[in-house]
Motif scaffolding. Structure first.
Motif, PDB file in Angstrom:
ATOM      1  N   ALA A   1      -9.399  -5.679   6.018  1.00 22.64           N
ATOM      2  CA  ALA A   1     -10.056  -6.973   6.236  1.00 22.64           C
ATOM      3  C   ALA A   1      -9.163  -7.950   6.980  1.00 22.64           C
ATOM      4  O   ALA A   1      -9.649  -8.818   7.725  1.00 22.64           O
ATOM      5  N   THR A   2      -7.872  -7.855   6.799  1.00 20.19           N
ATOM      6  CA  THR A   2      -6.958  -8.824   7.427  1.00 20.19           C
ATOM      7  C   THR A   2      -6.443  -8.378   8.785  1.00 20.19           C
ATOM      8  O   THR A   2      -5.822  -9.181   9.492  1.00 20.19           O
ATOM      9  N   ILE A   3      -6.679  -7.129   9.171  1.00 16.98           N
ATOM     10  CA  ILE A   3      -6.107  -6.652  10.437  1.00 16.98           C
ATOM     11  C   ILE A   3      -6.711  -7.397  11.623  1.00 16.98           C
ATOM     12  O   ILE A   3      -6.025  -7.686  12.620  1.00 16.98           O
ATOM     13  N   VAL A   4      -8.002  -7.742  11.532  1.00 15.99           N
ATOM     14  CA  VAL A   4      -8.630  -8.507  12.618  1.00 15.99           C
ATOM     15  C   VAL A   4      -8.034  -9.912  12.698  1.00 15.99           C
ATOM     16  O   VAL A   4      -7.779 -10.443  13.788  1.00 15.99           O
ATOM     17  N   ILE A   5      -7.785 -10.508  11.542  1.00 15.53           N
ATOM     18  CA  ILE A   5      -7.185 -11.844  11.522  1.00 15.53           C
ATOM     19  C   ILE A   5      -5.786 -11.816  12.120  1.00 15.53           C
ATOM     20  O   ILE A   5      -5.390 -12.707  12.881  1.00 15.53           O
ATOM     21  N   VAL A   6      -5.028 -10.778  11.802  1.00 18.17           N
ATOM     22  CA  VAL A   6      -3.664 -10.661  12.331  1.00 18.17           C
ATOM     23  C   VAL A   6      -3.687 -10.492  13.845  1.00 18.17           C
ATOM     24  O   VAL A   6      -2.905 -11.128  14.573  1.00 18.17           O
ATOM     25  N   ALA A   7      -4.578  -9.630  14.349  1.00 19.83           N
ATOM     26  CA  ALA A   7      -4.664  -9.430  15.802  1.00 19.83           C
ATOM     27  C   ALA A   7      -5.025 -10.733  16.509  1.00 19.83           C
ATOM     28  O   ALA A   7      -4.435 -11.087  17.535  1.00 19.83           O
ATOM     29  N   GLY A   8      -6.001 -11.478  15.941  1.00 25.61           N
ATOM     30  CA  GLY A   8      -6.367 -12.750  16.550  1.00 25.61           C
ATOM     31  C   GLY A   8      -5.240 -13.764  16.489  1.00 25.61           C
ATOM     32  O   GLY A   8      -5.037 -14.544  17.429  1.00 25.61           O
ATOM     33  N   ASP A   9      -4.475 -13.751  15.388  1.00 25.34           N
ATOM     34  CA  ASP A   9      -3.380 -14.710  15.252  1.00 25.34           C
ATOM     35  C   ASP A   9      -2.254 -14.395  16.228  1.00 25.34           C
ATOM     36  O   ASP A   9      -1.595 -15.310  16.736  1.00 25.34           O
ATOM     37  N   LEU A  10      -2.015 -13.114  16.501  1.00 25.09           N
ATOM     38  CA  LEU A  10      -0.993 -12.749  17.490  1.00 25.09           C
ATOM     39  C   LEU A  10      -1.358 -13.283  18.869  1.00 25.09           C
ATOM     40  O   LEU A  10      -0.514 -13.828  19.585  1.00 25.09           O
ATOM     41  N   VAL A  11      -2.632 -13.127  19.228  1.00 21.66           N
ATOM     42  CA  VAL A  11      -3.083 -13.636  20.528  1.00 21.66           C
ATOM     43  C   VAL A  11      -3.013 -15.161  20.549  1.00 21.66           C
ATOM     44  O   VAL A  11      -2.566 -15.770  21.529  1.00 21.66           O
ATOM     45  N   TRP A  12      -3.438 -15.811  19.463  1.00 18.00           N
ATOM     46  CA  TRP A  12      -3.423 -17.270  19.401  1.00 18.00           C
ATOM     47  C   TRP A  12      -1.999 -17.813  19.474  1.00 18.00           C
ATOM     48  O   TRP A  12      -1.745 -18.827  20.136  1.00 18.00           O
ATOM     49  N   ALA A  13      -1.063 -17.154  18.784  1.00 10.19           N
ATOM     50  CA  ALA A  13       0.328 -17.611  18.820  1.00 10.19           C
ATOM     51  C   ALA A  13       0.888 -17.550  20.234  1.00 10.19           C
ATOM     52  O   ALA A  13       1.597 -18.458  20.678  1.00 10.19           O
TER      53      ALA A  13
ATOM     54  N   LEU B   1       0.834  -1.209   0.000  1.00 12.54           N
ATOM     55  CA  LEU B   1       0.000   0.000   0.000  1.00 12.54           C
ATOM     56  C   LEU B   1       0.863   1.252   0.000  1.00 12.54           C
ATOM     57  O   LEU B   1       0.571   2.227  -0.709  1.00 12.54           O
ATOM     58  N   VAL B   2       1.927   1.235   0.794  1.00 14.54           N
ATOM     59  CA  VAL B   2       2.846   2.379   0.813  1.00 14.54           C
ATOM     60  C   VAL B   2       3.503   2.557  -0.555  1.00 14.54           C
ATOM     61  O   VAL B   2       3.655   3.676  -1.054  1.00 14.54           O
TER      62      VAL B   2
ATOM     63  N   ALA C   1      -6.233   0.178  -7.524  1.00 13.19           N
ATOM     64  CA  ALA C   1      -5.358  -0.760  -6.815  1.00 13.19           C
ATOM     65  C   ALA C   1      -5.129  -0.319  -5.382  1.00 13.19           C
ATOM     66  O   ALA C   1      -5.108  -1.145  -4.450  1.00 13.19           O
ATOM     67  N   ILE C   2      -4.953   0.980  -5.169  1.00 19.97           N
ATOM     68  CA  ILE C   2      -4.748   1.495  -3.810  1.00 19.97           C
ATOM     69  C   ILE C   2      -5.976   1.216  -2.953  1.00 19.97           C
ATOM     70  O   ILE C   2      -5.869   0.777  -1.794  1.00 19.97           O
ATOM     71  N   ARG C   3      -7.166   1.483  -3.505  1.00 25.72           N
ATOM     72  CA  ARG C   3      -8.391   1.211  -2.752  1.00 25.72           C
ATOM     73  C   ARG C   3      -8.536  -0.280  -2.463  1.00 25.72           C
ATOM     74  O   ARG C   3      -8.963  -0.681  -1.379  1.00 25.72           O
ATOM     75  N   LEU C   4      -8.171  -1.094  -3.439  1.00 29.37           N
ATOM     76  CA  LEU C   4      -8.285  -2.537  -3.260  1.00 29.37           C
ATOM     77  C   LEU C   4      -7.351  -3.041  -2.163  1.00 29.37           C
ATOM     78  O   LEU C   4      -7.751  -3.797  -1.278  1.00 29.37           O
ATOM     79  N   VAL C   5      -6.083  -2.611  -2.198  1.00 37.20           N
ATOM     80  CA  VAL C   5      -5.119  -3.044  -1.183  1.00 37.20           C
ATOM     81  C   VAL C   5      -5.492  -2.492   0.184  1.00 37.20           C
ATOM     82  O   VAL C   5      -5.325  -3.174   1.208  1.00 37.20           O
ATOM     83  N   SER C   6      -6.033  -1.265   0.235  1.00 37.78           N
ATOM     84  CA  SER C   6      -6.470  -0.697   1.517  1.00 37.78           C
ATOM     85  C   SER C   6      -7.594  -1.528   2.114  1.00 37.78           C
ATOM     86  O   SER C   6      -7.608  -1.813   3.324  1.00 37.78           O
ATOM     87  N   ALA C   7      -8.531  -1.927   1.274  1.00 36.32           N
ATOM     88  CA  ALA C   7      -9.639  -2.743   1.767  1.00 36.32           C
ATOM     89  C   ALA C   7      -9.152  -4.102   2.248  1.00 36.32           C
ATOM     90  O   ALA C   7      -9.612  -4.617   3.279  1.00 36.32           O
ATOM     91  N   VAL C   8      -8.198  -4.696   1.536  1.00 37.27           N
ATOM     92  CA  VAL C   8      -7.664  -5.994   1.948  1.00 37.27           C
ATOM     93  C   VAL C   8      -6.932  -5.873   3.280  1.00 37.27           C
ATOM     94  O   VAL C   8      -7.050  -6.747   4.161  1.00 37.27           O
TER      95      VAL C   8
ATOM     96  N   VAL D   1     -12.999  -7.799  -1.673  1.00 31.69           N
ATOM     97  CA  VAL D   1     -12.627  -7.529  -3.066  1.00 31.69           C
ATOM     98  C   VAL D   1     -13.865  -7.516  -3.959  1.00 31.69           C
ATOM     99  O   VAL D   1     -14.014  -6.664  -4.855  1.00 31.69           O
ATOM    100  N   LEU D   2     -14.782  -8.445  -3.712  1.00 32.38           N
ATOM    101  CA  LEU D   2     -16.007  -8.506  -4.515  1.00 32.38           C
ATOM    102  C   LEU D   2     -16.839  -7.241  -4.344  1.00 32.38           C
ATOM    103  O   LEU D   2     -17.331  -6.667  -5.338  1.00 32.38           O
ATOM    104  N   LEU D   3     -16.988  -6.795  -3.095  1.00 34.67           N
ATOM    105  CA  LEU D   3     -17.770  -5.582  -2.854  1.00 34.67           C
ATOM    106  C   LEU D   3     -17.103  -4.363  -3.473  1.00 34.67           C
ATOM    107  O   LEU D   3     -17.773  -3.488  -4.040  1.00 34.67           O
ATOM    108  N   LEU D   4     -15.770  -4.296  -3.385  1.00 31.56           N
ATOM    109  CA  LEU D   4     -15.069  -3.148  -3.948  1.00 31.56           C
ATOM    110  C   LEU D   4     -15.156  -3.129  -5.469  1.00 31.56           C
ATOM    111  O   LEU D   4     -15.414  -2.081  -6.082  1.00 31.56           O
ATOM    112  N   LEU D   5     -14.949  -4.288  -6.079  1.00 32.75           N
ATOM    113  CA  LEU D   5     -15.036  -4.352  -7.542  1.00 32.75           C
ATOM    114  C   LEU D   5     -16.448  -4.040  -8.038  1.00 32.75           C
ATOM    115  O   LEU D   5     -16.625  -3.423  -9.093  1.00 32.75           O
ATOM    116  N   ARG D   6     -17.446  -4.449  -7.276  1.00 30.70           N
ATOM    117  CA  ARG D   6     -18.815  -4.128  -7.675  1.00 30.70           C
ATOM    118  C   ARG D   6     -19.061  -2.628  -7.611  1.00 30.70           C
ATOM    119  O   ARG D   6     -19.745  -2.060  -8.483  1.00 30.70           O
TER     120      ARG D   6
END
Length: 354
Positions: free
Chosen positions: A202-214, A44-45, A192-199, A162-167
């Protein structure tokens, strides 16, 4: 089955020593999703700050080739090599900042989780890593199931975003067919910037949960049974029975050395059988009497016995004997508050000897 039963018996949190040993061996909590998320942020940067300027520079470098593709001589291998060098150099200038940003974000994501350390045992080849049985347990075990659920959740959430953004960008994609071609790169970059920002969102919650799980999985893997904690305590502090035996031997040596000094005493103050304190007073050795030995019950009787065998006077003074026993340690001078009482006894002994 036995491994699961053994793991269930480990109900106690890991001790500081086990945690320290695990860290020294390279066994640390690590989230695999964090570097992936960092790569997405790095991308994104790059799209927001690097690609726009670098794409213009790349277009300028390749404009002569794109505008006049037949203007380059390819009569020899040197001409082809020169063209490849020019093109490769332009692409390298375009890709190098992007690669550096992605590598930097990945390193930061890894270093932020744990301090790097070189552990030879972690990189040494191990046969169980290529064992089909071990691989089967890793894939279909609890850890494998969690990794599968994370992958499903990640793919589902990213696909939905991605589907919602492309629509939402469908109208712009259709209208792009009727705009100036020179505006297409900017339109594609913005999308592309909007798409990567949305991704990334979407993944920040998964990353936070994975840090706690690890972290939780790491702590669970280090859990110990009560017997293991007892064994570690014995190794660290020593076996209580052995320590008691050593302490008993030390006390015996101290007692023998103390009783050996009774023969040098000037007087023994007793109460009459429960306590005994052997004092020595020589003006040339110090300003006050010194306690050579003290004891109660059997030790007191032994002190009196040695004193009588060596012709040392034994004076019975119950309050003084008890007070000296409680207040003074062996090989120490008596405190000032006992000077008067002890001086009277010594004066009496010295007068009787004359």
């Amino acid at each position: 089955m036995s491994e699961e039963t053994d793991q269930e018996s480990k109900t106690e949190a890991a001790t500081e020593r086990k945690v320290r040993d695990a860290i020294e061996k390279g066994d640390v909590p690590f989230s695999r999703e964090a570097p992936v998320f960092a790569s997405i942020l790095g991308l994104l940067v790059c799209l927001s700050l690097v690609v726009r300027g670098q794409a213009a520079a790349l277009a300028r470098d390749l404009s002569s080739f794109l505008d006049h593709p037949g203007g380059f001589s390819l009569a020899s291998a040197e001409d082809a090599l020169s063209l490849m060098h020019a093109t490769g150099f332009a692409l390298a200038r375009f890709l190098t900042p992007i690669l550096l940003v992605l590598i930097g974000f990945g390193l930061v994501a890894s270093l932020a989780q744990n301090v790097p350390s070189l552990v030879a045992d972690r990189i040494a080849p191990k046969w169980n890593r290529i064992s089909p049985v071990s691989g089967w347990s890793r894939i279909f075990g609890r850890s494998g199931q969690v990794e599968f659920l994370k992958a499903v959740l990640k793919v589902s959430s990213v696909s939905l975003v991605v589907l919602l953004l492309l629509r939402s960008e469908q109208g712009k994609a259709v209208s792009a067919m009727f705009v100036d071609p020179s505006q297409l790169p900017e339109l594609i970059l913005t999308t592309a910037i909007r798409l990567v920002s949305a991704v990334s969102i979407a993944t920040i919650v998964i990353v936070a949960g994975d840090l706690v799980w690890a972290r939780l999985r790491w702590q669970r893997s280090l859990r110990m049974s009560r017997q293991e904690i007892k064994d570690e305590h014995k190794q660290t502090e020593g076996d209580p029975s052995v320590k008691a035996r050593l302490r008993s031997l030390a006390q015996d040596r101290t007692r023998k050395r103390m009783l050996g000094q009774v023969s040098r005493a000037t007087v023994v103050i007793a109460n009459p059988t429960h306590f005994a304190v052997a004092l020595r007073y020589e003006p040339s050795e110090g300003p006050a009497p010194i306690v050579l030995a003290k004891g109660q019950d059997l030790i007191a009787l032994r002190i009196r016995e040695i004193a009588e065998q060596n012709g040392i006077a034994v004076i019975e003074d119950k309050p003084l004997a008890r007070s000296l026993y409680d207040a003074v340690q062996v090989d120490q001078m008596i405190p000032a508050e006992f000077y008067r009482a002890v001086a009277q006894i010594l004066f009496f002994l010295f007068a009787r000897q004359r």
